[in-house]
Motif scaffolding. Sequence first.
Motif, PDB file in Angstrom:
ATOM      1  N   ARG A  15      -6.216 -13.759 -43.462  1.00 41.73           N
ATOM      2  CA  ARG A  15      -5.001 -13.723 -42.648  1.00 41.73           C
ATOM      3  C   ARG A  15      -4.842 -12.307 -42.077  1.00 41.73           C
ATOM      4  NH1 ARG A  15      -0.359 -16.549 -42.967  1.00 41.73           N
ATOM      5  NH2 ARG A  15      -1.845 -18.248 -42.682  1.00 41.73           N
ATOM      6  N   VAL A  16      -4.685 -12.233 -40.769  1.00 38.61           N
ATOM      7  CA  VAL A  16      -4.512 -10.937 -40.110  1.00 38.61           C
ATOM      8  C   VAL A  16      -3.081 -10.464 -40.328  1.00 38.61           C
ATOM      9  CG1 VAL A  16      -4.676  -9.679 -37.935  1.00 38.61           C
ATOM     10  CG2 VAL A  16      -6.221 -11.605 -38.373  1.00 38.61           C
ATOM     11  N   VAL A  17      -2.932  -9.246 -40.863  1.00 42.70           N
ATOM     12  CA  VAL A  17      -1.610  -8.650 -41.117  1.00 42.70           C
ATOM     13  C   VAL A  17      -1.448  -7.452 -40.181  1.00 42.70           C
ATOM     14  CG1 VAL A  17      -0.121  -7.561 -42.832  1.00 42.70           C
ATOM     15  CG2 VAL A  17      -1.714  -9.373 -43.530  1.00 42.70           C
ATOM     16  N   PRO A  18      -0.473  -7.463 -39.292  1.00 42.76           N
ATOM     17  CA  PRO A  18      -0.320  -6.335 -38.359  1.00 42.76           C
ATOM     18  C   PRO A  18      -0.117  -5.011 -39.093  1.00 42.76           C
ATOM     19  CG  PRO A  18       1.101  -8.177 -37.743  1.00 42.76           C
ATOM     20  CD  PRO A  18       0.546  -8.499 -39.099  1.00 42.76           C
ATOM     21  N   GLN A  19      -0.721  -3.948 -38.549  1.00 41.49           N
ATOM     22  CA  GLN A  19      -0.504  -2.625 -39.150  1.00 41.49           C
ATOM     23  C   GLN A  19       0.937  -2.178 -38.962  1.00 41.49           C
ATOM     24  OE1 GLN A  19      -3.665   0.151 -37.759  1.00 41.49           O
ATOM     25  NE2 GLN A  19      -4.102   0.256 -39.932  1.00 41.49           N
ATOM     26  N   LYS A  20       1.488  -2.485 -37.808  1.00 41.84           N
ATOM     27  CA  LYS A  20       2.878  -2.119 -37.518  1.00 41.84           C
ATOM     28  C   LYS A  20       3.772  -3.318 -37.820  1.00 41.84           C
ATOM     29  CE  LYS A  20       5.968  -0.751 -33.720  1.00 41.84           C
ATOM     30  NZ  LYS A  20       6.802  -1.986 -33.775  1.00 41.84           N
ATOM     31  N   ILE A  21       4.783  -3.092 -38.632  1.00 38.95           N
ATOM     32  CA  ILE A  21       5.706  -4.177 -38.965  1.00 38.95           C
ATOM     33  C   ILE A  21       6.564  -4.478 -37.740  1.00 38.95           C
ATOM     34  CG2 ILE A  21       7.615  -4.888 -40.445  1.00 38.95           C
ATOM     35  CD1 ILE A  21       6.449  -3.018 -42.598  1.00 38.95           C
ATOM     36  N   PRO A  22       6.575  -5.728 -37.269  1.00 38.45           N
ATOM     37  CA  PRO A  22       7.329  -6.047 -36.051  1.00 38.45           C
ATOM     38  C   PRO A  22       8.835  -5.885 -36.249  1.00 38.45           C
ATOM     39  CG  PRO A  22       5.794  -7.818 -36.638  1.00 38.45           C
ATOM     40  CD  PRO A  22       5.857  -6.896 -37.804  1.00 38.45           C
ATOM     41  N   THR A  23       9.533  -5.566 -35.167  1.00 38.14           N
ATOM     42  CA  THR A  23      10.988  -5.462 -35.191  1.00 38.14           C
ATOM     43  C   THR A  23      11.605  -6.848 -34.989  1.00 38.14           C
ATOM     44  OG1 THR A  23      11.162  -5.125 -32.806  1.00 38.14           O
ATOM     45  CG2 THR A  23      10.838  -3.157 -34.169  1.00 38.14           C
ATOM     46  N   PHE A  24      12.916  -6.928 -35.229  1.00 36.37           N
ATOM     47  CA  PHE A  24      13.620  -8.179 -34.977  1.00 36.37           C
ATOM     48  C   PHE A  24      13.465  -8.595 -33.510  1.00 36.37           C
ATOM     49  CE2 PHE A  24      16.859  -6.803 -38.422  1.00 36.37           C
ATOM     50  CZ  PHE A  24      16.011  -7.234 -39.424  1.00 36.37           C
ATOM     51  N   GLN A  25      13.519  -7.613 -32.627  1.00 37.83           N
ATOM     52  CA  GLN A  25      13.413  -7.903 -31.196  1.00 37.83           C
ATOM     53  C   GLN A  25      12.025  -8.449 -30.855  1.00 37.83           C
ATOM     54  OE1 GLN A  25      14.630  -4.955 -32.464  1.00 37.83           O
ATOM     55  NE2 GLN A  25      16.776  -5.545 -32.140  1.00 37.83           N
ATOM     56  N   GLU A  26      10.992  -7.861 -31.427  1.00 37.87           N
ATOM     57  CA  GLU A  26       9.631  -8.333 -31.159  1.00 37.87           C
ATOM     58  C   GLU A  26       9.403  -9.742 -31.700  1.00 37.87           C
ATOM     59  OE1 GLU A  26       7.352  -3.982 -31.141  1.00 37.87           O
ATOM     60  OE2 GLU A  26       7.662  -5.054 -33.024  1.00 37.87           O
ATOM     61  N   LEU A  27      10.057 -10.064 -32.808  1.00 36.10           N
ATOM     62  CA  LEU A  27       9.931 -11.401 -33.383  1.00 36.10           C
ATOM     63  C   LEU A  27      10.913 -12.398 -32.768  1.00 36.10           C
ATOM     64  CD1 LEU A  27       9.556 -10.475 -37.174  1.00 36.10           C
ATOM     65  CD2 LEU A  27       7.748 -11.221 -35.607  1.00 36.10           C
ATOM     66  N   LYS A  28      11.804 -11.884 -31.904  1.00 36.15           N
ATOM     67  CA  LYS A  28      12.838 -12.710 -31.253  1.00 36.15           C
ATOM     68  C   LYS A  28      13.720 -13.404 -32.282  1.00 36.15           C
ATOM     69  CE  LYS A  28      10.084 -13.431 -27.075  1.00 36.15           C
ATOM     70  NZ  LYS A  28       9.473 -14.393 -26.137  1.00 36.15           N
ATOM     71  N   LEU A  29      14.103 -12.650 -33.315  1.00 36.65           N
ATOM     72  CA  LEU A  29      15.000 -13.184 -34.332  1.00 36.65           C
ATOM     73  C   LEU A  29      16.440 -13.053 -33.867  1.00 36.65           C
ATOM     74  CD1 LEU A  29      13.347 -11.706 -37.571  1.00 36.65           C
ATOM     75  CD2 LEU A  29      12.991 -13.949 -36.522  1.00 36.65           C
ATOM     76  N   PRO A  30      17.287 -14.015 -34.206  1.00 35.75           N
ATOM     77  CA  PRO A  30      18.680 -13.975 -33.750  1.00 35.75           C
ATOM     78  C   PRO A  30      19.471 -12.852 -34.435  1.00 35.75           C
ATOM     79  CG  PRO A  30      18.325 -15.819 -35.231  1.00 35.75           C
ATOM     80  CD  PRO A  30      16.975 -15.235 -34.965  1.00 35.75           C
TER      81      PRO A  30
END
Length: 365
Positions: free
Chosen positions: A106-121
């Motif tokens: 499983r590919v794990v991003p080096q940079k942890i995505p932000t809420f905005q990048e994940l489009k979380l409410p």
Amino acid sequence: MSSDWHLIDDLLLASQKHKASDLMIRTDDRVRMRIHGSVVTIAPDKVPPPDREQVKSMVEHMLRNVSRSVDVESIQSEDFQYSLENIAHFRIHVMRTHDNFGIVARVVPQKIPTFQELKLPPVIQDLCNHTRNGLILVAGATGSGKSTTMASMINYVINNKPVHVVTIEDPVEFKYRTIYKGSVCQRQLGSDVSSYTQGLIDALREAPDIIVAGEARDREVIQLALQASETGHLVMATVHATTAVGTMQRIMSSFGLDEQDAIRERLSENLRAIIVQKLIPTKSGQGRVAALEIMVCNSVIRHFILDENRWREIPKAMEEGHMLYGSQTFDQHLQQLIESDQIEYEEGLMNAVYREDFAMRMGRE
């Protein structure tokens, strides 16, 4: 490339470059990647199917920096973390299959995505800002992005609050930076701690504000997670379930009938939210977007939790609480994703919980 570069490193690098979520390798079979949710087979003239010795060599190469000694021939299943330095991290699962070897990375991003990048409410950020104690459960099927959402939440919290977080992971996936207000102590099952149960017992002695308890998979872990949430800690855990009510049913199934009234009462008092997610292919075909069911525990939902005969009323209460509390059902969010032109109607219908009602909701009776 360095002298110890290996074929598996080339394949992992290709997975990362093609934005695959998973790389799948099996003895004498063609190499495959999961890209935007679909399995893509690599042509054998580009990557010939590896034989047993080649797959074994890949496993040995990835295990060379693991702290404990592992006899590859004795492996039935093995989980560990592997990195291509300054490129990407991977969660590796090695399995025995027909007395040969298989690998799923499983590919794990080096940079942890932000809420905005994940489009979380916005309610996800609100939960991080205002929740001091209690229990937050993040649920979904395998590969639905549970770990990424939880990592994004932890990263936001340590960036904004001076807190101490203890995680128990199998294996460690995301790595948190040490420059923020808060700190994260990550403990890996096997090398750092013997079990989730022992990790939770230890965590209560490690001055945590937040405990990430890994997967709530059995009675003892759930009991300890509830106990920690009752003693002033915020506890986060994952559950394999597909709806908010299904998540609570999964928790309850770990307990005998004579214990369930007491567990419902403890859940009613300590549960803060359940976040359930699926990854849906986007209309553009160039990625996936998270569809989320979010149950924020308000007084109405707490009352319903106490009476199992009223659990069927919880989805309606979630929909009605959307504007005030940020709760939402899957079907509610799928409708929003269709109306905002992010996903196709057919994808929304396929993933809806109540398909007939969903079709009526969308005017497609």
